[in-house]
Design a protein around this motif. Structure first.
Motif, PDB file in Angstrom:
ATOM      1  N   LEU A  16     -29.899  -4.041 -16.436  1.00 23.28           N
ATOM      2  CA  LEU A  16     -30.757  -3.382 -15.456  1.00 23.28           C
ATOM      3  C   LEU A  16     -30.245  -1.952 -15.298  1.00 23.28           C
ATOM      4  O   LEU A  16     -29.119  -1.740 -14.874  1.00 23.28           O
ATOM      5  N   ALA A  17     -31.042  -0.983 -15.647  1.00 18.76           N
ATOM      6  CA  ALA A  17     -30.621   0.404 -15.560  1.00 18.76           C
ATOM      7  C   ALA A  17     -31.347   1.147 -14.441  1.00 18.76           C
ATOM      8  O   ALA A  17     -31.013   2.277 -14.139  1.00 18.76           O
ATOM      9  N   ASN A  18     -32.314   0.499 -13.834  1.00 17.65           N
ATOM     10  CA  ASN A  18     -33.105   1.116 -12.785  1.00 17.65           C
ATOM     11  C   ASN A  18     -32.536   0.677 -11.426  1.00 17.65           C
ATOM     12  O   ASN A  18     -32.521  -0.512 -11.121  1.00 17.65           O
ATOM     13  N   PRO A  19     -32.056   1.608 -10.567  1.00 19.68           N
ATOM     14  CA  PRO A  19     -31.439   1.223  -9.290  1.00 19.68           C
ATOM     15  C   PRO A  19     -32.286   0.294  -8.420  1.00 19.68           C
ATOM     16  O   PRO A  19     -31.726  -0.654  -7.847  1.00 19.68           O
ATOM     17  N   GLU A  21     -34.265  -2.058  -9.366  1.00 18.91           N
ATOM     18  CA  GLU A  21     -34.154  -3.383  -9.969  1.00 18.91           C
ATOM     19  C   GLU A  21     -32.813  -4.022  -9.632  1.00 18.91           C
ATOM     20  O   GLU A  21     -32.732  -5.223  -9.371  1.00 18.91           O
TER      21      GLU A  21
END
Length: 53
Positions: A16-19, A21
């Protein structure tokens, strides 16, 4: 000795690279109701491991 072992297969691990998420995942883990064994496995004990570079 070349060719004695098969070449290693490179595998990519999902992350998961999207904060938002990450926040959603941590919230879902926090409110999860299950056995103590599963709860303790899901919750990070020492924080999140840094990414490999």
């Amino acid at each position: 000795m070349r060719g004695a072992r098969p070449q290693a297969i490179e595998k990519h691990i999902a992350a998961l690279a999207n904060p938002p998420e990450i926040g959603s995942l941590l919230h879902a883990v926090d409110v999860f109701r299950g056995t103590l064994m599963v709860q303790s496995t899901l919750k990070p004990s020492a924080g999140v491991r840094p990414a490999r570079r």
